[in-house]
Scaffold this active site. Structure first.
Site, short mmCIF file in Angstrom:
data_model
loop_
_atom_site.label_atom_id
_atom_site.label_comp_id
_atom_site.label_asym_id
_atom_site.label_seq_id
_atom_site.Cartn_x
_atom_site.Cartn_y
_atom_site.Cartn_z
N ALA A 229 0.71 -1.50 0.23
CA ALA A 229 0.13 0.06 -0.43
C ALA A 229 1.00 0.88 0.31
O ALA A 229 1.69 1.08 -0.10
CB ALA A 229 -0.75 -0.04 1.24
N ASN A 230 0.40 2.15 0.37
CA ASN A 230 1.15 3.21 0.62
C ASN A 230 0.45 4.47 1.77
O ASN A 230 -0.30 4.03 2.35
CB ASN A 230 0.90 4.37 -0.73
CG ASN A 230 -0.36 5.12 -1.85
OD1 ASN A 230 -1.11 5.66 -1.29
ND2 ASN A 230 -0.59 3.44 -2.89
N ARG A 231 1.00 5.54 1.20
CA ARG A 231 0.45 7.10 2.77
C ARG A 231 -0.54 7.64 2.26
O ARG A 231 -1.16 8.65 2.84
CB ARG A 231 1.41 7.34 2.84
CG ARG A 231 2.85 6.94 3.42
CD ARG A 231 3.88 7.36 3.79
NE ARG A 231 5.11 6.84 4.13
CZ ARG A 231 5.32 6.51 5.87
NH1 ARG A 231 4.79 6.22 6.20
NH2 ARG A 231 6.33 5.88 5.78
N SER A 232 -1.31 7.30 1.44
CA SER A 232 -2.59 7.78 0.69
C SER A 232 -3.91 7.72 1.88
O SER A 232 -4.16 6.87 2.29
CB SER A 232 -3.16 7.80 -0.53
OG SER A 232 -4.59 8.83 -0.56
N ALA A 295 -4.73 7.05 -5.21
CA ALA A 295 -2.97 6.98 -5.65
C ALA A 295 -2.96 5.39 -5.00
O ALA A 295 -3.10 4.37 -4.43
CB ALA A 295 -2.53 7.11 -4.00
#
Length: 423
Positions: A229-232, A295
């Site tokens: 995943a990412n930090r969005s 994102a």
């Protein structure tokens, strides 16, 4: 917009008058000539010199100026233009317009004009919600006056908050451009019309449109408990969906896993992975406008395991990665049911503009909103510094709260789609 277009800007007496200086600059950039009337109360906040310097000609202030009347009388001043704009439109100016008073240059010009009028109300929330103001606004809308705003938020008075903040220059500019593009008299479906609690209805700049927005991250499973995943946070995408709904659009929000509530008045579809997001996006089409703020993870594990992977001391597990579908490019390159306007986002940590320009060409979209997410706390934070990248150039915005970015961007987008009548 044709360079021959012109407006008469009437600046009322409110703290928001300073925003008119930015509005005049933006109008000049778009080739729209501006003459200005500054009320006596308005002079308490900005000067005739600053207004006149930016407009490129003197600022008019006095109804009984023999010099001005000999040169261009108030009747000619109000008619030798394409549109009259009142910003900020104070409670006093709104009351004068509604009742036909004409005791100064501003109110006389408004009463004498044969052109359309756009107002940007600005006042204390209690003044905006007062029955007298509601009656006056209902009368102005009945008279065919165009309205942009007001917005909600913190006021100049300490501790005051609510509806009454003047629309931002970008919003007013978008409403002006739509009014100038709409030649047919009597059509009032432009701008973000102010909400009248218990009073008249509202018609937004995107009324009758279907806006599709994606938001948040995607989670790409490694096993049942782990994912890529990412930090969005989804804050920007959700704010865009809310702003589109406030502008009168029917909104479908396709959201990845986020920890924020769904916006009110929006149909929200919850997904986990990039493939699920693409399927939900395609199911939501057709749409007039598609905004891809999510994102999306670029890669996923080729073979996610059905059981939790165990650390058994035999070494690192092999994780073969494959590319996820490119949702933005897929929609932008559609041969059928392609939205009239496709907007992408580019979160970069370096070479922000250059990468965004390359992405614009590669993806086939109409606009890229680029932002620099380098540094601690930027991604997932509450503010954004964006750059609007098109084939015609780059427009740089200052750092703004994500809600304000959303409001401004929706006003900008409303100015890019053709005016829809009969809604």
């Amino acid at each position: 917009m044709s360079a021959s277009r012109s407006i008469l800007l009437i600046i009322g007496g409110g703290i928001a008058a300073y925003k008119c200086l930015e509005l005049i600059r933006r109008l000049k950039d778009r080739g729209i000539a501006t003459r200005a009337i500054l009320t006596k109360a308005g002079e308490e906040f900005v000067t005739p010199l600053s207004v006149g310097t930016l407009a490129g000609e003197r600022c008019f202030t006095d109804l009984f100026s023999l010099t001005d009347e000999a040169d261009i009388g108030h009747i000619a001043l109000s008619r030798s233009t394409d549109l009259l704009v009142v910003a900020p439109a104070t409670a006093d100016l709104i009351a004068k317009m509604a009742t036909g008073l004409a005791n100064d240059l501003a109110s006389t010009a408004l009463l004498a004009t044969d052109k359309r009028v756009l107002i940007a109300p600005a006042m204390n929330p209690r003044m905006w919600q007062h029955p007298a103001t509601r009656r006056n606004m209902a009368q102005l809308e009945k008279d065919g006056v165009l309205v942009v705003g007001p917005n909600s938020g913190a006021m100049a008075e300490r501790g005051e908050s609510g509806p009454g903040r003047m629309a931002e220059p970008a919003e007013i500019l978008a409403a002006i451009e739509r009014a100038l593009a709409d030649e047919a008299p009597g059509q009032r479906a432009i701008g973000f019309l102010g909400r009248l609690p218990g009073g008249a209805g509202e018609q937004g700049a995107l009324a009758g449109r279907h806006v599709l927005v994606t938001s948040g991250p995607t989670h790409e499973a490694i096993d049942p408990v782990r994912y890529i995943a990412n930090r969005s946070s989804g804050k920007q995408g959700h704010a865009l969906a809310a702003a589109a709904a406030a502008a009168g659009a029917r909104v479908t929000l396709v959201s990845g896993p986020v920890a924020i509530p769904d916006p009110e008045g929006v149909e929200t579809v919850h997904v986990e992975s990039a493939r699920e997001m693409l399927a939900a996006v395609e199911a939501a089409l057709p749409a007039d406008i598609a905004i891809f703020a999510a994102a999306v993870a670029d890669w996923r594990v080729a073979d996610a395991t059905p059981e939790k992977m165990k650390k058994d001391g035999s070494g690192l597990p092999p994780l073969a990665l494959i590319e996820n579908p490119d949702i933005l490019a897929t929609v932008a390159h559609r041969q059928s049911a392609r939205p009239a306007l496709v907007v992408g986002f580019a979160a970069e940590t370096q070479n922000v503009i250059a990468y965004a320009q390359a992405k614009l060409a590669r993806k086939g979209c109409d606009l890229i909103v680029a932002n620099d997410v380098g540094g601690t706390g930027v991604m997932g934070g509450d503010a954004n510094t964006v750059h609007l990248v098109t084939r015609d150039g780059v427009e740089n915005w200052p750092t703004l709260a994500k809600q304000e970015v959303a409001t401004r961007l929706m006003a900008h987008i409303a100015g890019l789609v053709p005016v829809r009548t009969g809604v």
